[in-house]
Structures are given as structure tokens and as C-alpha cells.
Design an enzyme around this catalytic site. Structure first.
Site, PDB file in Angstrom:
ATOM      1  N   SER A  23       0.799  -1.226   0.000  1.00 56.41           N
ATOM      2  CA  SER A  23       0.000   0.000   0.000  1.00 56.41           C
ATOM      3  C   SER A  23       0.836   1.282   0.000  1.00 56.41           C
ATOM      4  O   SER A  23       0.317   2.351  -0.289  1.00 56.41           O
ATOM      5  CB  SER A  23      -0.937   0.018   1.217  1.00 56.41           C
ATOM      6  OG  SER A  23      -0.207   0.195   2.411  1.00 56.41           O
ATOM      7  N   LYS A  98       0.573   4.740   6.706  1.00 55.25           N
ATOM      8  CA  LYS A  98       0.065   5.608   5.646  1.00 55.25           C
ATOM      9  C   LYS A  98       0.787   6.954   5.713  1.00 55.25           C
ATOM     10  O   LYS A  98       1.500   7.252   6.670  1.00 55.25           O
ATOM     11  CB  LYS A  98      -1.441   5.850   5.792  1.00 55.25           C
ATOM     12  CG  LYS A  98      -2.311   4.604   5.858  1.00 55.25           C
ATOM     13  CD  LYS A  98      -2.366   3.863   4.544  1.00 55.25           C
ATOM     14  CE  LYS A  98      -3.230   2.606   4.676  1.00 55.25           C
ATOM     15  NZ  LYS A  98      -3.075   1.723   3.494  1.00 55.25           N
TER      16      LYS A  98
END
Length: 269
Positions: A23, A98
Site C-alpha cells: 500500500s 500511511k
């Protein structure tokens, strides 16, 4: 004594996390080990735009993990002990990694006429995006509430980030209290060792005073929650294992100085 030192470093200083998902590609790749600063937050530092952070699952972002039923009790106990001191990954870690795009008061929107993400109306050039990825295939507009962050993966097509949780509590944002620390360097493998610097496109943005404004999911003022099944583009797998797992503690001397940010004020150098 060694166990106590390792436990203390992991808890209060710097911790290594293994990355098992894509990701954050190409910035961070599968199998990379990153160092996470857990030391400076004790002095009031808060995440800034552009920083890569590790945070606890705010609820519903990850599927619960289950231990193998046939694993011997002594093996489970030993693994649990080693994971507590940071010498093994935990089987039940529910952590993610993230990049911070919006801080309290920011309005994050996608996309402007040129197809770019905007923060407080300023279009972003995002050199960290995975090749071939658009800033977002899903339109949205959100004002980040006080005490929360808007986070996105660098591999936007594979990241089940804030965009995919607009219909949940906080409308896709995560609580500041869930942040474990900032990932500041890739430590392994050696050939990929490098710092995780804050991109200028985000660090140069002015502070926006507007925390507490209502978040608005969906483009064009649409306040209805998006239907994940109808979102355009590839859909990230929400049932994949935790994106980050704790491994080991490192010395706090490795931590670089950071700006200090008051809860509601601008950065103070």
C-alpha cells in the site's frame, strides 16, 4: 536486563516494523523494515502533513487475526513473550502505515480540474505516488475534524485508506491518539536504506485554522456515504493481514529533531 532494555526501547523510543503489503509502494516496499520514532511524541510532537505514520486500526480497517489452532501452548507462550519485548512480530498486531495528507482544519479534496489532489484549495504535486496511479479514482471532499488526521497510501490503487472509510465514525479520518509514531527511515534491506523525508509539496502548505468544520464526503457537496461496491478503479483488499508488525527497539539517538506543534496552533521551531 537485556529483555528490560529491549522492552523499554520498543515502548518508549524507536521500534522496527516489517511491511507485508504494497500500500506504500514505491516509497516503501513489501519486506522493508522501517524505523518508527516513538520517542518525540512524548514531548508533544504531533504528525505533520507529508509524514509517514504508523497507527493502530481505528476499527474496521483490518480483519482480526487468528492464531493457528494446532500451535502448541508452549510455542504460543514463547512467541507472545518475544513479541512483547519486540524480538518477534505480534500475531495480533492491528497496525497500519500511511502518509498524512490532512491535519486538523484542512480541507482535502479530489480532484481539481487538472486531476490533482488539493489541500485547502492548493493542488499537490505528488512525486511519491506509485507509477501509473492517479491521485484518487474516487472523488471526495473532507474537512478534517479537530484531533484527527486524513491519511492515504502512496500506492493509491492498493491502499484501503481514509477514502474507503468515509461512511464510518470520523468519516475516514483517524484519531491522533491512535498514532504510534513517525516512520523516518527504511533500515533494511541495506541497498534500500534511505530517509523518509517530508515532501516539500506538503511541508510548504500554510497552516489552516478551521478545525471543527463539518466533514463533507463525496464531491460537489454530496453528504451521502459512498458505496464501496460502486467505487471506480481497483478495490483494495480489506481482509489482508495487518500492514505493519512491530519487531525490535532501536536507540533514541537515531531520531532526528522534529517541529513541535501545539494542539491548535502553528508549528513552533
Amino acid at each position: 536486563m537485556a529483555v528490560l532494555i529491549a522492552l523499554g526501547l520498543k515502548t518508549f523510543a524507536v521500534q522496527v516494523f516489517v511491511i507485508p503489503s504494497g500500500s506504500m509502494e514505491q516509497t516503501i516496499q513489501i519486506g522493508d523494515r522501517v524505523l518508527v520514532d516513538k520517542f518525540t511524541p512524548w514531548f508533544g510532537n504531533e504528525p505533520a502533513r507529508g509524514e509517514v505514520v504508523v497507527f493502530k486500526d481505528p476499527g474496521g480497517w483490518l480483519e482480526p487475526q487468528h492464531q493457528a489452532e494446532d500451535e502448541a501452548a508452549v510455542v504460543r507462550t514463547t512467541k507472545r513473550l518475544l513479541s512483547h519485548v519486540g524480538l518477534l512480530p505480534s500475531d495480533d498486531e492491528q497496525d497500519l502505515i500511511k502518509r498524512v495528507i490532512g491535519v486538523p482544519g484542512d480541507t482535502v479534496e479530489c480532484c481539481e480540474a487538472g486531476g490533482r489532489l488539493t489541500v485547502n484549495g492548493v493542488p499537490l504535486d505528488e512525486p511519491y505516488l506509485a507509477p501509473g496511479n492517479a491521485p484518487s479514482k474516487q472523488p471526495f471532499k473532507v474537512t478534517v475534524p479537530a484531533g484527527r488526521l486524513w491519511v492515504m497510501g502512496d500506492h493509491r490503487d492498493l491502499s484501503a485508506d481514509s477514502r474507503y472509510h468515509l461512511g464510518e465514525a470520523g468519516q475516514g479520518t483517524i484519531p491522533l491518539d491512535n498514532v504510534l509514531g513517525r516512520a523516518f527511515v527504511i533500515a533494511w534491506p541495506l541497498q534500500r536504506m534511505s530517509g523518509l523525508d517530508v515532501p516539500e509539496t506538503l511541508s510548504a502548505l500554510p497552516v489552516h485554522a478551521g478545525a471543527g468544520e463539518r466533514s463533507v464526503p463525496g464531491a460537489g457537496g454530496d453528504t451521502s456515504a459512498p458505496d464501496r461496491a460502486n467505487l471506480p478503479g481497483a478495490q483494495p483488499d480489506l481482509a489482508k493481514p495487518p500492514l505493519v508488525m512491530g519487531v525490535l527497539g532501536f536507540l533514541p539517538a537515531l531520531v532526528r529533531p522534529r517541529r513541535t506543534r501545539g494542539r491548535d496552533g502553528p508549528p513552533v521551531r
